[in-house]
Design a protein around this motif. Structure first.
Motif, PDB file in Angstrom:
ATOM      1  N   THR A  48     -17.567  -5.162  13.620  1.00 18.26           N
ATOM      2  CA  THR A  48     -16.642  -4.499  12.693  1.00 18.26           C
ATOM      3  C   THR A  48     -15.243  -4.492  13.288  1.00 18.26           C
ATOM      4  OG1 THR A  48     -18.427  -3.121  11.827  1.00 18.26           O
ATOM      5  CG2 THR A  48     -16.179  -2.355  11.437  1.00 18.26           C
ATOM      6  N   TRP A  49     -15.140  -4.154  14.571  1.00 17.30           N
ATOM      7  CA  TRP A  49     -13.829  -4.166  15.247  1.00 17.30           C
ATOM      8  C   TRP A  49     -13.271  -5.584  15.324  1.00 17.30           C
ATOM      9  CZ3 TRP A  49      -9.787  -1.443  16.529  1.00 17.30           C
ATOM     10  CH2 TRP A  49      -8.894  -1.951  17.467  1.00 17.30           C
ATOM     11  N   LYS A  50     -14.108  -6.545  15.692  1.00 13.00           N
ATOM     12  CA  LYS A  50     -13.649  -7.934  15.836  1.00 13.00           C
ATOM     13  C   LYS A  50     -13.162  -8.507  14.517  1.00 13.00           C
ATOM     14  CE  LYS A  50     -16.514  -8.961  19.802  1.00 13.00           C
ATOM     15  NZ  LYS A  50     -17.765  -9.548  20.263  1.00 13.00           N
ATOM     16  N   ALA A  51     -13.753  -8.074  13.411  1.00 13.41           N
ATOM     17  CA  ALA A  51     -13.340  -8.560  12.097  1.00 13.41           C
ATOM     18  C   ALA A  51     -11.899  -8.178  11.780  1.00 13.41           C
ATOM     19  CB  ALA A  51     -14.273  -8.028  11.017  1.00 13.41           C
ATOM     20  N   ALA A  52     -11.436  -7.082  12.399  1.00 11.54           N
ATOM     21  CA  ALA A  52     -10.050  -6.654  12.185  1.00 11.54           C
ATOM     22  C   ALA A  52      -9.082  -7.505  12.994  1.00 11.54           C
ATOM     23  CB  ALA A  52      -9.881  -5.183  12.569  1.00 11.54           C
ATOM     24  N   GLY A  53      -9.589  -8.292  13.922  1.00 11.53           N
ATOM     25  CA  GLY A  53      -8.743  -9.134  14.752  1.00 11.53           C
ATOM     26  C   GLY A  53      -8.359  -8.417  16.030  1.00 11.53           C
ATOM     27  N   ASP A  54      -8.727  -8.998  17.152  1.00 11.38           N
ATOM     28  CA  ASP A  54      -8.446  -8.355  18.430  1.00 11.38           C
ATOM     29  C   ASP A  54      -6.953  -8.148  18.647  1.00 11.38           C
ATOM     30  OD1 ASP A  54     -11.078  -8.045  19.180  1.00 11.38           O
ATOM     31  OD2 ASP A  54     -11.195 -10.024  20.077  1.00 11.38           O
ATOM     32  N   GLU A  55      -6.164  -9.116  18.314  1.00 12.49           N
ATOM     33  CA  GLU A  55      -4.710  -8.986  18.458  1.00 12.49           C
ATOM     34  C   GLU A  55      -4.087  -9.504  17.164  1.00 12.49           C
ATOM     35  OE1 GLU A  55      -1.276  -7.916  19.440  1.00 12.49           O
ATOM     36  OE2 GLU A  55      -2.673  -7.689  21.083  1.00 12.49           O
ATOM     37  N   PRO A  56      -3.644  -8.613  16.283  1.00 14.62           N
ATOM     38  CA  PRO A  56      -3.145  -9.046  14.969  1.00 14.62           C
ATOM     39  C   PRO A  56      -2.072 -10.120  15.029  1.00 14.62           C
ATOM     40  CG  PRO A  56      -3.337  -6.678  15.019  1.00 14.62           C
ATOM     41  CD  PRO A  56      -3.608  -7.171  16.408  1.00 14.62           C
ATOM     42  N   THR A  57      -1.264 -10.152  16.071  1.00 15.49           N
ATOM     43  CA  THR A  57      -0.201 -11.147  16.125  1.00 15.49           C
ATOM     44  C   THR A  57      -0.755 -12.563  16.213  1.00 15.49           C
ATOM     45  OG1 THR A  57      -0.063 -10.858  18.511  1.00 15.49           O
ATOM     46  CG2 THR A  57       1.493  -9.602  17.183  1.00 15.49           C
ATOM     47  N   THR A  58      -1.977 -12.728  16.714  1.00 16.93           N
ATOM     48  CA  THR A  58      -2.563 -14.064  16.778  1.00 16.93           C
ATOM     49  C   THR A  58      -3.303 -14.412  15.495  1.00 16.93           C
ATOM     50  OG1 THR A  58      -4.617 -13.276  17.768  1.00 16.93           O
ATOM     51  CG2 THR A  58      -2.852 -13.912  19.291  1.00 16.93           C
ATOM     52  N   GLN A  59      -3.541 -13.426  14.657  1.00 16.67           N
ATOM     53  CA  GLN A  59      -4.298 -13.658  13.431  1.00 16.67           C
ATOM     54  C   GLN A  59      -3.405 -14.018  12.237  1.00 16.67           C
ATOM     55  OE1 GLN A  59      -7.705 -13.570  13.359  1.00 16.67           O
ATOM     56  NE2 GLN A  59      -7.569 -13.257  15.552  1.00 16.67           N
ATOM     57  N   THR A  60      -2.206 -13.479  12.220  1.00 16.19           N
ATOM     58  CA  THR A  60      -1.319 -13.697  11.083  1.00 16.19           C
ATOM     59  C   THR A  60       0.085 -13.993  11.573  1.00 16.19           C
ATOM     60  OG1 THR A  60      -0.777 -11.366  10.957  1.00 16.19           O
ATOM     61  CG2 THR A  60      -2.611 -12.085   9.608  1.00 16.19           C
ATOM     62  N   ALA A  61       0.835 -14.684  10.756  1.00 16.49           N
ATOM     63  CA  ALA A  61       2.189 -15.061  11.160  1.00 16.49           C
ATOM     64  C   ALA A  61       3.258 -14.183  10.514  1.00 16.49           C
ATOM     65  CB  ALA A  61       2.434 -16.525  10.790  1.00 16.49           C
ATOM     66  N   ASP A  62       2.922 -13.493   9.440  1.00 18.22           N
ATOM     67  CA  ASP A  62       3.946 -12.714   8.739  1.00 18.22           C
ATOM     68  C   ASP A  62       3.867 -11.235   9.094  1.00 18.22           C
ATOM     69  OD1 ASP A  62       2.579 -11.346   5.958  1.00 18.22           O
ATOM     70  OD2 ASP A  62       1.443 -12.904   6.983  1.00 18.22           O
ATOM     71  N   ALA A  63       5.001 -10.560   9.005  1.00 17.97           N
ATOM     72  CA  ALA A  63       5.096  -9.143   9.390  1.00 17.97           C
ATOM     73  C   ALA A  63       4.195  -8.256   8.527  1.00 17.97           C
ATOM     74  CB  ALA A  63       6.544  -8.678   9.298  1.00 17.97           C
ATOM     75  N   TYR A  64       4.110  -8.543   7.235  1.00 19.35           N
ATOM     76  CA  TYR A  64       3.276  -7.745   6.338  1.00 19.35           C
ATOM     77  C   TYR A  64       1.800  -7.852   6.740  1.00 19.35           C
ATOM     78  CZ  TYR A  64       0.991  -6.181   2.028  1.00 19.35           C
ATOM     79  OH  TYR A  64       0.199  -5.539   1.120  1.00 19.35           O
ATOM     80  N   GLY A  65       1.339  -9.070   6.993  1.00 12.12           N
ATOM     81  CA  GLY A  65      -0.046  -9.274   7.404  1.00 12.12           C
ATOM     82  C   GLY A  65      -0.359  -8.595   8.725  1.00 12.12           C
ATOM     83  N   MET A  66       0.591  -8.648   9.662  1.00 16.01           N
ATOM     84  CA  MET A  66       0.383  -7.979  10.952  1.00 16.01           C
ATOM     85  C   MET A  66       0.330  -6.467  10.776  1.00 16.01           C
ATOM     86  SD  MET A  66       2.491 -10.208  13.779  1.00 16.01           S
ATOM     87  CE  MET A  66       4.075  -9.936  13.043  1.00 16.01           C
ATOM     88  N   ALA A  67       1.191  -5.926   9.912  1.00 16.41           N
ATOM     89  CA  ALA A  67       1.185  -4.480   9.667  1.00 16.41           C
ATOM     90  C   ALA A  67      -0.141  -4.048   9.043  1.00 16.41           C
ATOM     91  CB  ALA A  67       2.355  -4.090   8.764  1.00 16.41           C
ATOM     92  N   LEU A  68      -0.658  -4.840   8.128  1.00 16.31           N
ATOM     93  CA  LEU A  68      -1.949  -4.522   7.518  1.00 16.31           C
ATOM     94  C   LEU A  68      -3.082  -4.604   8.548  1.00 16.31           C
ATOM     95  CD1 LEU A  68      -1.756  -6.308   4.049  1.00 16.31           C
ATOM     96  CD2 LEU A  68      -1.680  -3.859   4.502  1.00 16.31           C
ATOM     97  N   ALA A  69      -3.066  -5.632   9.400  1.00 16.61           N
ATOM     98  CA  ALA A  69      -4.112  -5.779  10.414  1.00 16.61           C
ATOM     99  C   ALA A  69      -4.090  -4.597  11.381  1.00 16.61           C
ATOM    100  CB  ALA A  69      -3.927  -7.093  11.169  1.00 16.61           C
ATOM    101  N   ARG A  70      -2.910  -4.156  11.760  1.00 17.51           N
ATOM    102  CA  ARG A  70      -2.811  -3.000  12.657  1.00 17.51           C
ATOM    103  C   ARG A  70      -3.322  -1.736  11.979  1.00 17.51           C
ATOM    104  NH1 ARG A  70       2.825  -5.206  13.917  1.00 17.51           N
ATOM    105  NH2 ARG A  70       2.426  -6.525  15.718  1.00 17.51           N
ATOM    106  N   MET A  71      -3.003  -1.588  10.698  1.00 21.90           N
ATOM    107  CA  MET A  71      -3.486  -0.423   9.954  1.00 21.90           C
ATOM    108  C   MET A  71      -5.011  -0.435   9.880  1.00 21.90           C
ATOM    109  SD  MET A  71      -4.854   0.415   6.722  1.00 21.90           S
ATOM    110  CE  MET A  71      -4.365  -0.964   5.709  1.00 21.90           C
ATOM    111  N   VAL A  72      -5.604  -1.596   9.665  1.00 19.77           N
ATOM    112  CA  VAL A  72      -7.059  -1.706   9.612  1.00 19.77           C
ATOM    113  C   VAL A  72      -7.657  -1.274  10.945  1.00 19.77           C
ATOM    114  CG1 VAL A  72      -9.012  -3.309   9.417  1.00 19.77           C
ATOM    115  CG2 VAL A  72      -7.114  -3.447   7.788  1.00 19.77           C
ATOM    116  N   GLN A  73      -7.063  -1.698  12.050  1.00 16.90           N
ATOM    117  CA  GLN A  73      -7.553  -1.284  13.363  1.00 16.90           C
ATOM    118  C   GLN A  73      -7.497   0.236  13.513  1.00 16.90           C
ATOM    119  OE1 GLN A  73      -5.069  -3.569  16.029  1.00 16.90           O
ATOM    120  NE2 GLN A  73      -6.697  -5.075  16.321  1.00 16.90           N
TER     121      GLN A  73
END
Length: 168
Positions: free
Chosen positions: A66-91
């Motif tokens: 469940t944790w890994k699905a959120a992406g260990d480090e959002p900056t490596t998962q997405t390139a855009d600021a909005y996507g990174m903000a969402l990934a961090r919120m999910v974590q």
């Protein structure tokens, strides 16, 4: 002019406009409410114990995935600021949900143990000095030291939506 805010609208934290982050947060919380339901987690652990030959993940693996699905480090998962903000919120929402389960007196002890262990695992894994990781590590470490004193924010609820039959 305009329409007043009512029960059919998402709660906004940005002064009344459309708050896409609050909407996404409610969606994540609603999903996690089912994925990390303490009784469901207990049944998962029970199924694994009773039927080890089935491909049912053990509780630790399920929580870790469940944790890994959120992406260990959002900056490596997405390139855009909005996507990174969402990934961090999910974590952050996953961590809060794990804390809730850990504090839930109605949860089976093995579920509380597994969620506490997952929080510890996440905390030891957070090595980056990103703001999100510093926040999460501090939050988790404080919780692990004193779970009973940790105040968790309330989980919002999805709006009711339009009444059936309106607009005809």
């Amino acid at each position: 002019m305009g329409y007043g805010r009512d029960r059919e609208l998402f709660t906004s934290r940005n002064g009344g406009g459309l708050d896409v982050f609050a909407m996404a947060e409610l969606s994540v919380d609603n999903t996690l409410k089912f994925m990390l339901n303490p009784h469901r987690l207990a049944r998962l652990a029970e199924q694994r114990a009773l039927y080890p030959d089935l491909e049912v993940p053990d509780l630790a693996t399920y929580l870790s995935n469940t944790w890994k699905a959120a992406g260990d480090e959002p900056t490596t998962q997405t390139a855009d600021a909005y996507g990174m903000a969402l990934a961090r919120m999910v974590q952050r929402r996953i961590v809060e949900a794990l804390m809730r389960v850990s504090k839930d007196a109605s949860a089976a002890e093995l579920v509380r143990v597994a969620t506490m262990n997952e929080l510890h695992r996440i905390s030891t894994q957070l090595k980056s000095d990103s703001q999100n990781y510093v926040y999460l590590k501090g939050r988790i470490d404080n919780f692990l030291r004193s779970p009973e004193e940790t105040v968790l924010p309330p989980v919002g609820s999805l709006p009711d939506g339009s009444p059936i039959g309106c607009g005809q």
